[in-house]
Design a protein around this motif. Structure first.
Motif, short mmCIF file in Angstrom:
data_model
loop_
_atom_site.label_atom_id
_atom_site.label_comp_id
_atom_site.label_asym_id
_atom_site.label_seq_id
_atom_site.Cartn_x
_atom_site.Cartn_y
_atom_site.Cartn_z
N ASN A 90 0.82 -1.21 0.00
CA ASN A 90 0.00 0.00 0.00
C ASN A 90 0.87 1.27 0.00
O ASN A 90 1.90 1.32 0.66
N ILE A 91 0.38 2.26 -0.75
CA ILE A 91 1.05 3.56 -0.81
C ILE A 91 0.04 4.64 -0.40
O ILE A 91 -1.07 4.68 -0.90
N LEU A 92 0.47 5.51 0.50
CA LEU A 92 -0.33 6.70 0.78
C LEU A 92 0.27 7.84 -0.03
O LEU A 92 1.45 8.14 0.09
N LEU A 93 -0.55 8.42 -0.90
CA LEU A 93 -0.12 9.57 -1.71
C LEU A 93 -0.87 10.79 -1.22
O LEU A 93 -2.10 10.86 -1.30
N ALA A 94 -0.14 11.75 -0.66
CA ALA A 94 -0.73 13.01 -0.19
C ALA A 94 -0.22 14.11 -1.11
O ALA A 94 0.98 14.27 -1.30
N SER A 95 -1.14 14.87 -1.70
CA SER A 95 -0.75 15.90 -2.66
C SER A 95 -1.21 17.27 -2.19
O SER A 95 -2.18 17.40 -1.44
N SER A 96 -0.50 18.28 -2.66
CA SER A 96 -0.81 19.65 -2.26
C SER A 96 -0.52 20.62 -3.40
O SER A 96 0.38 20.39 -4.20
N ARG A 97 -1.29 21.69 -3.43
CA ARG A 97 -1.00 22.79 -4.34
C ARG A 97 0.19 23.58 -3.80
O ARG A 97 0.62 23.40 -2.68
N ASN A 98 0.66 24.51 -4.61
CA ASN A 98 1.72 25.41 -4.17
C ASN A 98 1.07 26.60 -3.47
O ASN A 98 0.29 27.33 -4.07
N HIS A 99 1.39 26.78 -2.21
CA HIS A 99 0.80 27.86 -1.41
C HIS A 99 1.81 28.97 -1.12
O HIS A 99 1.59 29.77 -0.21
N LEU A 118 -0.03 5.15 9.31
CA LEU A 118 1.31 4.64 9.62
C LEU A 118 1.31 3.13 9.76
O LEU A 118 2.35 2.49 9.58
N GLU A 119 0.16 2.55 10.07
CA GLU A 119 0.04 1.09 10.18
C GLU A 119 -0.43 0.47 8.87
O GLU A 119 -0.10 -0.68 8.59
N ASP A 120 -1.19 1.22 8.08
CA ASP A 120 -1.86 0.66 6.90
C ASP A 120 -1.06 0.74 5.61
O ASP A 120 -1.46 0.17 4.59
N ASN A 121 0.06 1.48 5.59
CA ASN A 121 0.80 1.70 4.35
C ASN A 121 2.27 1.37 4.52
O ASN A 121 2.87 1.67 5.56
N GLU A 122 2.82 0.76 3.48
CA GLU A 122 4.26 0.44 3.50
C GLU A 122 5.10 1.58 2.92
O GLU A 122 6.29 1.68 3.21
N PHE A 123 4.47 2.42 2.07
CA PHE A 123 5.18 3.53 1.46
C PHE A 123 4.34 4.80 1.55
O PHE A 123 3.11 4.75 1.56
N PHE A 124 5.04 5.95 1.57
CA PHE A 124 4.39 7.25 1.67
C PHE A 124 5.02 8.18 0.65
O PHE A 124 6.24 8.27 0.56
N ILE A 125 4.17 8.86 -0.11
CA ILE A 125 4.65 9.85 -1.07
C ILE A 125 3.94 11.16 -0.77
O ILE A 125 2.71 11.25 -0.83
N LEU A 126 4.72 12.17 -0.42
CA LEU A 126 4.19 13.52 -0.25
C LEU A 126 4.52 14.28 -1.52
O LEU A 126 5.68 14.41 -1.89
N SER A 127 3.50 14.74 -2.20
CA SER A 127 3.67 15.42 -3.48
C SER A 127 3.32 16.89 -3.32
O SER A 127 2.34 17.24 -2.67
N ALA A 128 4.15 17.74 -3.92
CA ALA A 128 3.95 19.18 -3.82
C ALA A 128 4.11 19.82 -5.18
O ALA A 128 5.10 19.58 -5.86
N GLU A 129 3.11 20.61 -5.59
CA GLU A 129 3.24 21.33 -6.85
C GLU A 129 4.39 22.32 -6.75
O GLU A 129 4.54 23.00 -5.74
N GLY A 130 5.17 22.39 -7.79
CA GLY A 130 6.25 23.37 -7.85
C GLY A 130 5.98 24.34 -8.97
O GLY A 130 4.88 24.42 -9.51
N GLY A 131 6.96 25.11 -9.35
CA GLY A 131 6.80 26.04 -10.46
C GLY A 131 6.95 25.36 -11.80
O GLY A 131 6.64 25.92 -12.84
#
Length: 200
Positions: A90-99, A118-131
């Protein structure tokens, strides 16, 4: 000019003009039936979908034996990475706009990770919009994310918050003011760390 040839050419011109007129009317009719045809703008792709597309493309390119399935954070359609043997993680993908609103940083994103994730996912990806066109991604194993969250305080919803910025020197920081340490946490080491996802 021969009169017969003249009338033949005249008939052809009239027939061509009639066909053009019929085509123009058909186009006007189609536009009238669906007025959005001429003015319709392409649908804006969500920040999450941009991140999901980018991650799927990178995984497929870097690890041809792996692929992604699903698109959600949990449930039947949760995002998973599948290896060549059909095994999934499982992967948790958290995404965000550029603030970003400050000249001190090039971008600023807000991502959250729930304590239960933290218990349910083996990988975590934090995604952030850039320029740029592609998002900035920070990739963590379960152990790495647990260690990082141990330096944080969960909010009232039992979520750990990440305020990710890149300074003018190119260093990536997690500057969440709720963190236990008062100093920002350097997370540059996790930036585009695709090898984290490579498992047998």
């Amino acid at each position: 000019m021969d009169q017969e040839l003249y009338f033949d050419l005249l008939k052809r011109v009239i027939a061509a003009e009639k066909r053009i007129e019929n085509l123009e009317q058909a186009l006007e009719h189609r536009a009238g039936a669906n007025p959005e045809i001429a003015t319709q703008k392409p649908a804006k792709i969500s920040t999450r979908q941009i991140a999901l597309n980018f991650v799927a493309e990178q995984v497929g390119t870097r690890f041809p034996q792996f692929h992604l399935v699903g698109s959600a954070s949990q449930g039947k359609n949760r995002l998973q990475i599948v290896n060549g043997y059909g095994e999934t993680k499982n992967i948790l993908l958290a995404s965000s706009r550029n603030h970003a609103r400050s000249v001190k940083v090039e971008f600023e994103s807000w991502n959250t990770v729930g304590a239960s994730a933290l218990e349910d996912n083996e990988f975590f990806i934090l995604s952030a919009e850039g320029g740029e066109d592609d998002p900035h991604v920070f990739i963590f194993s379960q152990e790495q994310m647990r260690n990082l969250c141990s330096l944080k305080m969960p909010d009232h919803e039992n979520k750990f918050r990440f305020k990710i910025v890149r300074d003018r020197a190119g260093v990536f920081w997690d500057q969440n003011p709720q963190d236990i340490p008062t100093e920002p946490i350097d997370i540059t080491w996790a930036y585009t760390k695709w090898d984290t996802l490579a498992w047998i």
